[in-house]
Design an enzyme around this catalytic site. Structure first.
Site, PDB file in Angstrom:
ATOM      1  N   SER A  50       5.908   1.996   4.607  1.00 59.08           N
ATOM      2  CA  SER A  50       4.568   2.067   5.203  1.00 59.08           C
ATOM      3  C   SER A  50       4.652   2.760   6.566  1.00 59.08           C
ATOM      4  O   SER A  50       5.713   2.833   7.188  1.00 59.08           O
ATOM      5  CB  SER A  50       3.972   0.667   5.366  1.00 59.08           C
ATOM      6  N   ASP A  82       4.084   5.651   2.159  1.00 57.57           N
ATOM      7  CA  ASP A  82       2.903   4.989   1.609  1.00 57.57           C
ATOM      8  C   ASP A  82       1.676   5.321   2.474  1.00 57.57           C
ATOM      9  O   ASP A  82       1.823   5.816   3.607  1.00 57.57           O
ATOM     10  CB  ASP A  82       3.185   3.469   1.584  1.00 57.57           C
ATOM     11  N   GLU A 134      -5.563  10.213  -3.029  1.00 52.12           N
ATOM     12  CA  GLU A 134      -6.494   9.143  -3.394  1.00 52.12           C
ATOM     13  C   GLU A 134      -7.900   9.535  -2.982  1.00 52.12           C
ATOM     14  O   GLU A 134      -8.118  10.248  -2.014  1.00 52.12           O
ATOM     15  CB  GLU A 134      -6.083   7.806  -2.754  1.00 52.12           C
ATOM     16  N   GLY A 180      -2.329  -7.087  -1.278  1.00 58.41           N
ATOM     17  CA  GLY A 180      -2.239  -8.495  -0.890  1.00 58.41           C
ATOM     18  C   GLY A 180      -2.219  -9.398  -2.111  1.00 58.41           C
ATOM     19  O   GLY A 180      -1.799  -8.984  -3.188  1.00 58.41           O
ATOM     20  N   GLY A 209       0.300  -3.979  -6.938  1.00 59.57           N
ATOM     21  CA  GLY A 209       1.006  -4.486  -8.115  1.00 59.57           C
ATOM     22  C   GLY A 209       1.303  -5.982  -8.068  1.00 59.57           C
ATOM     23  O   GLY A 209       1.337  -6.635  -9.110  1.00 59.57           O
ATOM     24  N   ASN A 229       3.357   0.247  -7.468  1.00 56.85           N
ATOM     25  CA  ASN A 229       3.701  -0.147  -6.101  1.00 56.85           C
ATOM     26  C   ASN A 229       3.838  -1.664  -5.960  1.00 56.85           C
ATOM     27  O   ASN A 229       2.950  -2.405  -6.365  1.00 56.85           O
ATOM     28  CB  ASN A 229       2.605   0.311  -5.138  1.00 56.85           C
ATOM     29  N   THR A 232       3.691  -6.657  -1.373  1.00 57.00           N
ATOM     30  CA  THR A 232       3.466  -8.054  -0.963  1.00 57.00           C
ATOM     31  C   THR A 232       4.546  -9.005  -1.487  1.00 57.00           C
ATOM     32  O   THR A 232       5.053  -9.851  -0.744  1.00 57.00           O
ATOM     33  CB  THR A 232       2.069  -8.521  -1.439  1.00 57.00           C
TER      34      THR A 232
HETATM   35 ZN   LIG Z   1      -1.398   0.848  -1.723  1.00 59.65          ZN
END
Ligand SMILES: [Zn+2]
Length: 284
Positions: A50, A82, A134, A180, A209, A229, A232
């Protein structure tokens, strides 16, 4: 193995309809664990980072560490940034030799998103770097990125035009998954995955995911979403691993034993996902 391009990992997985986990790492231990799980299950793997982690460690350090660690395992591995809305961070990662980036421009209008994503693709492709695109924000805030509510889903023809005109290598559609933890059972739009792939055969990406069922993963993968992905769940396994070890061994002060125990928990968790996604044994 030397670092492998994202494009070749995704193409093989998409063509053969298996999934490759993209696991968010935060440090040396998590990167080591993800690669060890890939070696154990003979899986190709995507090491995902991230923006928040890039800001702590730096793009160059992560890349150098990844190259060295990926070189020690006999499986194809690739390095992905990410959700990144900041083009300066994307440029930094491309310059540092990363394999792939997600340009997160869903906050822009459709036209602005398309033209900016096209610019990112042009730069990235000149350096052999893949781009994930995206259009719709994935529900749930993750590391400061994302939106609390699911926004409007873009019409199929506009989504397909976005994929074609930007030249992105993979696409992350809004399909009802969320970052999350899920509060109830998520309602997944499986049909949208099939429709996009039928119109334009590009590998799709499953965000959020953690918490999806094995059947949901496998259905989405079969329909053409090979990149899955997981972030969390690894945060939970990591924190619980530390807590458990420290509670069980209150007078142990050897940091390598602590880190080793946490790594073992992470390896088991990541290997589980690799088996569910069907990437086990696909490293050759
Ligand atoms: Zn994501």
């Amino acid at each position: 193995m030397p670092v492998v391009p994202m494009q070749s990992i995704l193409k093989h997985a998409f063509d053969n309809r298996y999934g490759v986990g993209a696991f968010n790492i935060v440090d040396w231990v998590t990167m080591d664990a993800v690669l060890a799980a890939a070696a154990e299950t003979k899986s190709p793997v995507i090491v995902q980072v991230s923006v928040k982690t890039v800001k702590v460690m730096g793009a160059k350090l992560i890349r150098v560490m990844f190259e060295e660690m990926a070189g020690r395992v006999p499986v194809p591995a690739t390095l992905h940034l990410d959700h990144c809305p900041d083009r300066r961070v994307i440029e930094e990662c491309i310059a540092a030799g990363w394999s792939s980036v997600l340009f997160a421009a869903s906050k822009l209008t459709y036209e602005d998103n398309k033209s900016q994503t096209r610019e990112v693709v042009e730069l990235a492709h000149r350096h052999g770097v893949a781009v994930e695109g995206e259009l719709e924000a994935v529900r749930g805030v993750e590391d400061g990125v994302g939106s609390a509510e699911q926004g409007a889903v873009v019409a199929l023809d506009k989504a397909v035009a976005f994929i074609r005109e930007t030249g992105i290598d993979s696409f992350a559609p809004a399909i009802g998954t969320a970052h999350g933890m899920y509060k109830g059972a998520p309602k997944i739009n499986f049909t949208r995955v099939s429709e996009i792939v039928a119109a334009e055969p590009v590998p799709l990406v499953v965000h959020g995911g953690t918490g999806l069922s094995e059947e949901t993963f496998q259905d989405l993968i079969r329909r053409g979403a090979p990149k899955v992905n997981i972030s969390t769940q690894l945060k939970i396994t990591l924190a619980d691993g530390y807590r458990k070890y420290l509670a069980e061994k209150p007078s142990e002060y050897d940091p390598l034993k602590l880190l080793g125990a946490v790594k073992r928990d992470l390896v088991a968790q990541v290997a589980y996902f690799m088996r569910v996604f069907g990437s086990e044994g696909k490293a050759a």
